[in-house]
Design a protein around this motif. Structure first.
Motif, short mmCIF file in Angstrom:
data_model
loop_
_atom_site.label_atom_id
_atom_site.label_comp_id
_atom_site.label_asym_id
_atom_site.label_seq_id
_atom_site.Cartn_x
_atom_site.Cartn_y
_atom_site.Cartn_z
N ASN A 173 -6.88 10.82 7.98
CA ASN A 173 -6.90 12.26 8.17
C ASN A 173 -6.24 12.98 6.98
O ASN A 173 -5.25 12.49 6.43
CB ASN A 173 -6.15 12.65 9.44
N PRO A 174 -6.75 14.15 6.61
CA PRO A 174 -6.15 14.91 5.51
C PRO A 174 -4.75 15.40 5.85
O PRO A 174 -4.43 15.65 7.02
CB PRO A 174 -7.11 16.10 5.33
N VAL A 175 -3.91 15.54 4.83
CA VAL A 175 -2.53 15.97 5.02
C VAL A 175 -2.27 17.24 4.21
O VAL A 175 -2.99 17.57 3.28
CB VAL A 175 -1.53 14.87 4.59
N LYS A 176 -1.20 17.96 4.61
CA LYS A 176 -0.78 19.18 3.92
C LYS A 176 0.24 18.82 2.84
O LYS A 176 1.19 18.08 3.10
CB LYS A 176 -0.16 20.16 4.91
N ILE A 177 0.05 19.35 1.65
CA ILE A 177 0.89 19.01 0.49
C ILE A 177 1.48 20.29 -0.11
O ILE A 177 0.79 21.29 -0.28
CB ILE A 177 0.05 18.28 -0.60
N ALA A 178 2.78 20.23 -0.44
CA ALA A 178 3.44 21.34 -1.13
C ALA A 178 3.66 20.99 -2.59
O ALA A 178 4.17 19.90 -2.90
CB ALA A 178 4.78 21.66 -0.46
N VAL A 179 3.27 21.86 -3.48
CA VAL A 179 3.49 21.64 -4.92
C VAL A 179 4.96 21.90 -5.22
O VAL A 179 5.51 22.95 -4.87
CB VAL A 179 2.59 22.55 -5.76
N GLU A 180 5.63 20.95 -5.86
CA GLU A 180 7.06 21.05 -6.14
C GLU A 180 7.29 21.79 -7.47
O GLU A 180 6.80 21.36 -8.52
CB GLU A 180 7.68 19.65 -6.20
N ASN A 181 8.04 22.88 -7.41
CA ASN A 181 8.28 23.69 -8.60
C ASN A 181 9.70 23.61 -9.16
O ASN A 181 9.94 24.02 -10.29
CB ASN A 181 7.97 25.15 -8.28
N LYS A 182 10.63 23.07 -8.37
CA LYS A 182 12.03 23.02 -8.82
C LYS A 182 12.40 21.63 -9.32
O LYS A 182 12.87 21.47 -10.46
CB LYS A 182 12.95 23.43 -7.67
N GLY A 298 -4.81 11.14 -2.57
CA GLY A 298 -3.88 10.24 -3.22
C GLY A 298 -4.35 8.80 -3.06
O GLY A 298 -5.14 8.49 -2.16
N SER A 299 -3.84 7.92 -3.92
CA SER A 299 -4.16 6.49 -3.81
C SER A 299 -2.89 5.68 -3.99
O SER A 299 -2.06 5.98 -4.84
CB SER A 299 -5.20 6.09 -4.87
N GLY A 300 -2.75 4.65 -3.17
CA GLY A 300 -1.57 3.79 -3.27
C GLY A 300 -1.68 2.60 -2.33
O GLY A 300 -2.58 2.55 -1.48
N THR A 301 -0.77 1.66 -2.48
CA THR A 301 -0.83 0.42 -1.69
C THR A 301 -0.70 0.69 -0.20
O THR A 301 -1.44 0.14 0.61
CB THR A 301 0.28 -0.55 -2.14
N ALA A 302 0.24 1.54 0.20
CA ALA A 302 0.53 1.72 1.62
C ALA A 302 -0.64 2.35 2.37
O ALA A 302 -1.10 1.82 3.39
CB ALA A 302 1.79 2.56 1.80
N ALA A 303 -1.14 3.47 1.87
CA ALA A 303 -2.19 4.21 2.59
C ALA A 303 -3.59 3.89 2.09
O ALA A 303 -4.56 4.21 2.76
CB ALA A 303 -1.95 5.70 2.45
N VAL A 304 -3.71 3.29 0.92
CA VAL A 304 -4.96 3.03 0.19
C VAL A 304 -5.49 4.38 -0.32
O VAL A 304 -5.43 4.66 -1.51
CB VAL A 304 -6.01 2.29 1.04
N ILE A 305 -6.05 5.21 0.57
CA ILE A 305 -6.52 6.54 0.20
C ILE A 305 -5.95 7.54 1.21
O ILE A 305 -6.05 7.34 2.42
CB ILE A 305 -8.07 6.63 0.23
N SER A 306 -5.35 8.62 0.70
CA SER A 306 -4.78 9.66 1.58
C SER A 306 -5.40 11.00 1.21
O SER A 306 -5.03 11.61 0.20
CB SER A 306 -3.26 9.71 1.42
N PRO A 307 -6.35 11.49 2.00
CA PRO A 307 -7.00 12.77 1.69
C PRO A 307 -6.03 13.94 1.79
O PRO A 307 -5.14 13.97 2.64
CB PRO A 307 -8.09 12.88 2.77
N ILE A 308 -6.20 14.91 0.91
CA ILE A 308 -5.40 16.14 0.93
C ILE A 308 -6.27 17.25 1.52
O ILE A 308 -7.35 17.54 1.01
CB ILE A 308 -4.94 16.51 -0.49
N GLY A 309 -5.77 17.88 2.60
CA GLY A 309 -6.54 18.93 3.25
C GLY A 309 -6.09 20.32 2.89
O GLY A 309 -6.83 21.29 3.04
N GLU A 310 -4.83 20.42 2.39
CA GLU A 310 -4.29 21.75 2.05
C GLU A 310 -3.24 21.61 0.97
O GLU A 310 -2.45 20.67 0.97
CB GLU A 310 -3.67 22.39 3.30
N LEU A 311 -3.23 22.55 0.04
CA LEU A 311 -2.23 22.61 -1.03
C LEU A 311 -1.53 23.97 -1.00
O LEU A 311 -2.19 25.00 -0.88
CB LEU A 311 -2.90 22.42 -2.40
#
Length: 355
Positions: A173-182, A298-311
Motif C-alpha cells: 500500500n502507498p504511504v505518506k512521506i514528508a520532505v525533510e527541510n531541516k 522506495g526500494s530496499g531489502t525490508a520492503a522490497v518496493i514501497s509505493p509513495i501515495g502522498e508527498l
C-alpha cells in the motif's frame, strides 16, 4: 582459507508462529563470529550457539562508532528450498563500508560461506508463510579497549539471523512521506555511501517528528543546497515522470542499494527509459502540477518496493497516482519477490540455493 568451526546448540529455542513475527525481535539458535587483530589478521571463524557478547567498556565501538553492517534475506521456495538473493553484492558493499570506516577488508568468499553455512544450520527457522523470510544481519564492531581517536586494532565480524514477518500486513500500500527541510542524512564526503550505524542514529529525530504528524517516512534532500532528492527513509527512491523512471545518481552520500540495482536492471530489461541523475523537489512538484508525475516508490531489502501515495513539502501536498500503487511498482514488487522465493524464473541468476 580457514575452515569454519561449528559448535551446535544443545537446545533449540521455540520458534514464533507467523502472527508473532516482527522485524528483528527474535533470533535463531546460532551465530557466526570471526576475530581480527593486527598480529593475526582475520582468524578463528566459528559458529556457536546464539549468546550475549562480552566487551570491555572502553571498546572503540561504544565511543567512536567504528562499525558497519549489512542486511539481506533468505527465502523459502514452494518446494522448500532456501534461497539467497544476490548476497555477493552485499559482501562487496560490506567491504566498501569497511574501507570508509578504516576497518580491515574481509574475505568475501569466506563471508559468503559463513552466511550459507549459518543459514543452512538454522534453515528450520526460515518461515514459510507468504511474505515472510529469514533476515540476515552481518556486522563488524571495533573491540579494542582504547579511548584514543584512531582505528581499532581489534574487531569482530558477527552474523545473526532473525525470522521476520511480511513487511506489509495487508498487502502493498502507498504511504505518506514528508520532505525533510531541516535535518540532513549525509553529505558527499561523509559516510552516507557506507552502511554504518551513525547514519541511522542521526535520522531518528526527523523520523520521530514526522511520525507524530502521521507520515510514514521522511524524504531526505541533499545536505548542501537542500534542493535535490537523495533517499526516502532508509531506502533508495524512484520517480516515474512522463514515462521515464528517474532515481538520484550515486554521489557519495547515497547508499548503493542491492534492491536499487535490481530495480534498474529489471526496468532496462523491460525497456523502460531509466535515468540516474540529480532530481530536485521543484522538478517533482512541477511534474505533479503538469500531470506528469505518474509514480513514486522506495526500494530496499525490508520492503522490497514501497509505493509513495502522498508527498508533503513546504506546506504543500501532492497525491501520487491518486494515492494508489502504480503499475511499475506492482510489477517490480511481484517480479522481485517472485524471483527471491523461486516462484518466478530468475533470468539474471540472482539467487543461490543453500544446501
Amino acid at each position: 582459507m580457514e575452515k569454519i568451526k561449528i559448535t551446535k546448540s544443545e537446545t533449540s529455542k521455540s520458534k514464533p508462529t507467523t502472527d508473532q513475527l516482527e522485524f528483528g525481535r527474535v533470533f535463531t539458535d546460532h551465530m557466526f563470529i570471526m576475530d581480527y587483530s593486527t598480529e593475526k589478521g582475520w582468524h578463528d571463524p566459528r559458529i556457536i550457539p546464539y549468546q550475549p557478547l562480552t566487551l570491555d567498556p572502553a571498546s572503540i565501538i561504544f565511543h567512536y562508532g567504528q562499525t558497519v553492517f549489512e542486511g539481506l534475506k533468505a527465502y523459502l521456495t514452494p518446494d522448500e528450498k532456501v534461497k539467497l538473493f544476490r548476497p555477493e553484492k552485499n559482501m562487496k558493499r560490506l567491504n566498501r563500508s569497511n574501507d570508509r570506516l578504516c576497518i580491515p577488508a574481509i574475505d568475501e568468499t569466506l563471508a559468503l560461506e559463513a552466511i550459507t553455512t549459518l543459514v543452512g544450520l538454522d534453515k528450520d527457522w526460515v518461515p514459510s508463510a507468504e511474505g515472510t523470510s529469514l533476515y540476515i544481519r552481518p556486522f563488524v564492531i571495533a573491540t579494542e579497549p582504547y579511548l584514543g581517536v584512531a582505528p581499532s586494532q581489534n574487531y569482530q565480524f558477527i552474523i545473526i539471523l532473525s525470522p521476520v514477518g511480511a513487511y506489509y500486513k495487508e498487502g502493498i500500500n502507498p504511504v505518506k512521506i514528508a520532505v525533510e527541510n531541516k535535518f540532513v542524512r549525509a553529505v558527499s564526503g561523509g559516510t552516507g555511501e557506507a552502511k554504518t550505524a551513525g547514519n541511522y542514529a542521526s535520522s531518528l529525530k526527523a523520523q520521530e517528528l514526522v511520525a507524530d504528524k502521521g507520515y510514514a517516512q521522511v524524504l531526505w534532500l541533499d545536505g548542501v543546497e537542500k534542493k535535490y532528492v537523495e533517499e526516502v527513509g532508509s531506502m533508495n527512491v524512484f520517480f516515474k515522470i512522463d514515462g521515464e523512471v528517474i532515481t538520484p545518481a550515486l554521489n557519495g552520500s547515497i547508499l548503493e542499494g542491492v534492491t536499487r540495482s535490481s530495480v534498474i536492471d529489471l526496468l532496462k530489461h523491460w525497456n523502460y527509459p531509466v535515468s540516474e541523475r540529480r532530481i530536485s523537489m521543484e522538478e517533482v512538484f512541477e511534474a505533479a502540477k503538469n500531470g506528469k508525475l505518474e509514480e513514486a516508490f522506495g526500494s530496499g531489502t525490508a520492503a522490497v518496493i514501497s509505493p509513495i501515495g502522498e508527498l508533503s513539502w513546504h506546506g504543500k501536498n501532492i497525491e501520487v497516482n491518486g494515492g494508489r500503487t502504480g503499475k511499475v511498482a506492482k510489477q517490480l514488487y511481484t517480479t522481485l519477490t517472485g524471483i527471491q522465493t523461486g516462484k518466478q524464473a530468475d533470468p539474471f541468476n540472482w539467487t543461490i540455493n543453500i544446501e
